[in-house]
Design a protein around this motif. Structure first.
Motif, PDB file in Angstrom:
ATOM      1  N   PHE A  42       0.833  -1.238  -0.078  1.00 14.73           N
ATOM      2  CA  PHE A  42       0.069   0.107  -0.058  1.00 14.73           C
ATOM      3  C   PHE A  42       0.964   1.325   0.042  1.00 14.73           C
ATOM      4  O   PHE A  42       0.281   2.493  -0.117  1.00 14.73           O
ATOM      5  N   VAL A  88     -12.205   4.393   7.583  1.00 17.65           N
ATOM      6  CA  VAL A  88     -11.145   4.873   6.692  1.00 17.65           C
ATOM      7  C   VAL A  88     -11.255   6.537   7.040  1.00 17.65           C
ATOM      8  O   VAL A  88     -12.341   7.177   6.977  1.00 17.65           O
ATOM      9  N   GLU A  90      -9.575   9.814   5.574  1.00 22.36           N
ATOM     10  CA  GLU A  90      -8.732  10.347   4.267  1.00 22.36           C
ATOM     11  C   GLU A  90      -7.799  11.381   4.702  1.00 22.36           C
ATOM     12  O   GLU A  90      -6.601  11.471   3.984  1.00 22.36           O
ATOM     13  N   PHE A 112      -3.740  10.169   6.811  1.00 26.57           N
ATOM     14  CA  PHE A 112      -4.514   9.096   6.347  1.00 26.57           C
ATOM     15  C   PHE A 112      -4.420   7.976   7.412  1.00 26.57           C
ATOM     16  O   PHE A 112      -3.444   7.742   7.891  1.00 26.57           O
ATOM     17  N   ALA A 114      -6.345   3.875   7.884  1.00 25.65           N
ATOM     18  CA  ALA A 114      -7.403   2.839   7.349  1.00 25.65           C
ATOM     19  C   ALA A 114      -7.183   1.614   8.224  1.00 25.65           C
ATOM     20  O   ALA A 114      -6.167   1.101   8.465  1.00 25.65           O
ATOM     21  N   ARG A 137      -4.861  10.563   1.660  1.00 31.17           N
ATOM     22  CA  ARG A 137      -4.904   9.775   0.579  1.00 31.17           C
ATOM     23  C   ARG A 137      -6.365   9.126   0.800  1.00 31.17           C
ATOM     24  O   ARG A 137      -7.197   9.268   1.406  1.00 31.17           O
ATOM     25  N   THR A 138      -6.965   8.503  -0.720  1.00 33.72           N
ATOM     26  CA  THR A 138      -8.153   8.030  -0.793  1.00 33.72           C
ATOM     27  C   THR A 138      -7.819   6.462  -0.857  1.00 33.72           C
ATOM     28  O   THR A 138      -6.777   5.998  -0.659  1.00 33.72           O
ATOM     29  N   CYS A 139      -8.970   5.820  -0.341  1.00 32.75           N
ATOM     30  CA  CYS A 139      -8.787   4.219  -0.395  1.00 32.75           C
ATOM     31  C   CYS A 139      -9.792   3.937  -1.151  1.00 32.75           C
ATOM     32  O   CYS A 139     -10.966   4.171  -1.024  1.00 32.75           O
ATOM     33  N   SER A 140      -9.690   3.044  -2.379  1.00 37.55           N
ATOM     34  CA  SER A 140     -10.408   2.634  -3.265  1.00 37.55           C
ATOM     35  C   SER A 140     -11.206   1.402  -2.511  1.00 37.55           C
ATOM     36  O   SER A 140     -10.710   0.530  -1.666  1.00 37.55           O
ATOM     37  N   ASP A 143      -8.493  -1.248  -2.624  1.00 41.33           N
ATOM     38  CA  ASP A 143      -7.660  -1.511  -1.446  1.00 41.33           C
ATOM     39  C   ASP A 143      -8.462  -1.529  -0.268  1.00 41.33           C
ATOM     40  O   ASP A 143      -7.701  -2.533   0.494  1.00 41.33           O
ATOM     41  N   GLU A 144      -9.572  -1.572  -0.137  1.00 45.31           N
ATOM     42  CA  GLU A 144     -10.375  -1.830   1.282  1.00 45.31           C
ATOM     43  C   GLU A 144     -10.490  -3.347   1.239  1.00 45.31           C
ATOM     44  O   GLU A 144     -10.358  -4.069   2.430  1.00 45.31           O
ATOM     45  N   THR A 192      -3.986  -5.082  -6.534  1.00 36.82           N
ATOM     46  CA  THR A 192      -3.184  -3.764  -6.273  1.00 36.82           C
ATOM     47  C   THR A 192      -2.174  -3.735  -7.740  1.00 36.82           C
ATOM     48  O   THR A 192      -1.417  -2.954  -7.666  1.00 36.82           O
TER      49      THR A 192
END
Length: 327
Positions: A42, A88, A90, A112, A114, A137-140, A143-144, A192
């Motif tokens: 990650f 999460v 962000e 960030f 998660a 950051r974002t978490c798709s 990713d989750e 990923t």
């Protein structure tokens, strides 16, 4: 700062945590391997296996953080265990729960976060597998899902004693644990789009060593090979004994160099001392993970195994030619 709420089942939850007998124990490779893998895949500053005790969060495994624990009242994980799914954050500076948290305003400067709740065998949320980074950051969704897969792997390890996953003779992971861990790691690699390489080793003439010099000589050979594998590959690589004289190593991450890894192994073996009567040599097959071709770990292992046997066949032909030239 909003302190995490104490769950209604707190007494039973803490009891379930204590029954695991993990608090304040030494770090263990079986957990560190997962956090190293997650941190690398990650690309975050920190990855933790955090256990939420009655008044603190204590880190069973930590990558990228020196502290071994922090107070529960300022912990992000104290909030995460209240969730049914992943939590999460962000950008913590924009979150009313955390913007003035000392872990945000001071070290380690969390932006960030998660965290996936970890379940005890009887279903209580006892901690998290979490990612931390110093930039928003974002978490798709992928990713989750990948982080949840790795959290499931942590839960599997929480239910096992260390003796159940390690081959005592060679001190590397056993076959059952290799299959469990590798399947999850490949799922993460698939999601990923990360690289992986599998090496599959078989010690040459091992049966002959046992027949000629006894099983104690064979055991020394196996132990020495396990030791060399551990020293020549990275801490984050998964090294396992998967059969009587068969070993596997799964490498993940970017810039994987199979040739350099094998060169290190050859150099180390040349210096190894395994007894006057025995010589450490092997055949090996290596395969780059291809998510389109390898639908499962079994597919990857089968191809590496086939390449290993081809390498063994070529070695035998070369040895036969050398013997013929000497006559």
């Amino acid at each position: 700062m909003k302190k995490p709420r104490i769950p209604d089942n707190e007494a039973a939850r803490v009891l379930a945590l204590r029954k695991l007998q993990l608090l304040d124990t030494q770090s263990e490779e079986r957990f560190d391997r997962i956090t190293r893998t997650a941190k690398r895949l990650f690309d975050v500053d920190t990855c933790l296996v955090s256990l939420v005790d009655s008044d603190r969060q204590w880190f069973k495994s930590r990558q990228g953080l020196d502290a071994t624990e922090t107070p529960r009242e300022i912990s992000f994980c104290g909030h995460a265990i209240l969730e049914q799914q992943i939590l999460v954050v962000e950008d913590a500076t924009q979150d009313p729960r955390f913007f003035d948290n000392p872990l945000v305003t001071g070290d380690p400067g969390i932006r960030f976060y998660a965290g996936v709740p970890l379940h005890s065998p009887d279903g209580y949320h006892v901690g998290t597998l979490c990612l931390i980074h110093g930039e928003p950051r974002t978490c798709s969704a992928e990713d989750e899902a990948s982080l949840q897969d790795l959290a499931g792997l942590v839960e599997d390890q929480m239910q096992l004693s260390s003796d159940a996953i390690v081959d005592k003779l060679t001190e590397v992971v056993n076959r059952q644990s290799f299959e469990l861990i590798a399947e999850q790691v490949l799922l993460v690699c698939r999601r990923t789009q990360s690289s992986a390489i599998l090496f599959y080793f078989d010690l040459d003439d091992f049966k002959q060593v046992n027949d000629d010099f006894g099983h104690s000589a064979g055991d020394r050979l196996l132990h020495q090979f396990g030791k060399i594998l551990r020293s020549c590959f990275r801490d984050s690589d998964l090294v396992a004994r998967v059969g009587g004289d068969e070993f596997a190593v799964l490498l993940t991450g970017e810039k994987l160099d199979a040739d350099s890894a094998l060169a290190r192994l050859e150099s180390a073996a040349a210096l190894a001392r395994v007894g006057k009567q025995t010589k450490l040599q092997w055949s090996v097959g290596s395969v780059q993970f291809d998510p389109l071709r390898h639908r499962s770990l079994a597919d990857l292992v089968a191809e590496a195994d086939a390449r290993m046997y081809e390498d063994k066949r070529v070695r035998k032909l070369e040895q036969k030619k050398r013997d013929s030239d000497e006559e």
